[in-house]
Design a protein around this motif. Sequence first.
Motif, short mmCIF file in Angstrom:
data_model
loop_
_atom_site.label_atom_id
_atom_site.label_comp_id
_atom_site.label_asym_id
_atom_site.label_seq_id
_atom_site.Cartn_x
_atom_site.Cartn_y
_atom_site.Cartn_z
N CYS A 1 0.67 -1.01 -0.17
CA CYS A 1 -0.31 0.08 -0.13
C CYS A 1 0.95 1.08 0.40
O CYS A 1 2.46 1.12 0.13
CB CYS A 1 -0.71 -0.17 1.05
SG CYS A 1 -0.04 0.10 2.36
N ASP A 2 0.81 2.37 -0.14
CA ASP A 2 0.98 3.87 -0.03
C ASP A 2 2.10 4.56 1.01
O ASP A 2 2.68 4.53 0.52
CB ASP A 2 -0.04 4.69 -0.42
CG ASP A 2 -0.19 4.67 -1.68
OD1 ASP A 2 0.03 4.10 -3.08
OD2 ASP A 2 -1.57 5.10 -1.44
N ARG A 3 1.04 3.35 2.70
CA ARG A 3 1.70 3.68 4.17
C ARG A 3 3.07 3.00 3.83
O ARG A 3 4.23 3.41 3.81
CB ARG A 3 0.90 3.37 4.78
CG ARG A 3 -0.34 4.32 4.83
CD ARG A 3 -1.23 3.99 6.27
NE ARG A 3 -1.65 2.91 5.50
CZ ARG A 3 -3.11 2.51 6.40
NH1 ARG A 3 -3.36 2.57 7.38
NH2 ARG A 3 -3.78 1.44 5.86
N CYS A 4 3.55 1.74 2.81
CA CYS A 4 4.40 0.68 3.16
C CYS A 4 5.33 1.91 2.86
O CYS A 4 6.64 1.77 2.83
CB CYS A 4 3.92 -0.46 2.00
SG CYS A 4 3.07 -1.71 2.30
N ILE A 5 5.31 2.24 1.06
CA ILE A 5 6.28 3.25 0.12
C ILE A 5 6.80 4.30 1.30
O ILE A 5 7.97 4.30 1.30
CB ILE A 5 4.94 3.56 -1.08
CG1 ILE A 5 5.23 2.64 -2.00
CG2 ILE A 5 6.24 4.63 -1.72
CD1 ILE A 5 3.72 2.72 -2.82
N LEU A 6 5.86 4.95 2.08
CA LEU A 6 6.27 6.01 2.58
C LEU A 6 7.22 5.65 3.87
O LEU A 6 8.19 6.08 4.09
CB LEU A 6 5.15 7.03 3.60
CG LEU A 6 4.07 7.88 2.70
CD1 LEU A 6 3.26 8.22 3.52
CD2 LEU A 6 4.76 8.86 2.10
#
Length: 186
Positions: free
Chosen positions: A10-15
């Motif tokens: 997910c996008d949080r993982c990318i952060l």
Amino acid sequence: MQLYIKNMVCDRCILVIKEQLEKAGIPYNNVNLGEVELDKEPTPQQLEVLNKNLTAIGFELLDDKKDKLVEKIKNIIISLVHRNEDSNNKKLSAILEERLQLDYHYLSNLFSSQEGITIEKYSIRQRIERVKELLTYNELSLSEIANQMEYSSVQHLSQQFKKETGLTPTKFRELKENTRKPLDKV
């Protein structure tokens, strides 16, 4: 240079990955699901620090070519299902062949041998998790969800949902407890 990381969903993982790259002092150009494009080759010490930090928070640097390819397959499916990426009504097999430039039968055999389930089954599980999410929001009708998720009919969605969860979509929506799974556990 590319790094491949397992369990980015997910996008949080990318952060989180961006933070870890910065902590390890590794400059990067771009971070996508499962992939990091680096500015330059990191030192062995930087990689060791990154790997240790990633492992501590549930991620894993991938070295093996086959593992990297399986992770790419998963990330394509996750992008199609959870990010509403347009498939242009193409079959999943055609999308995978096009994006990975490899024969689908090879990809299918590799995925099954590495993961213990077929690409199709993995895709269905991801779709059902997305349907659960949409049902939980309670903003769309079952017909709208079926349409958004590219099911041929509400009946097809309902049959697949019941087969995977043991519940009808309507019964699931009525439940008070959330039985959704984290994407990296699907």
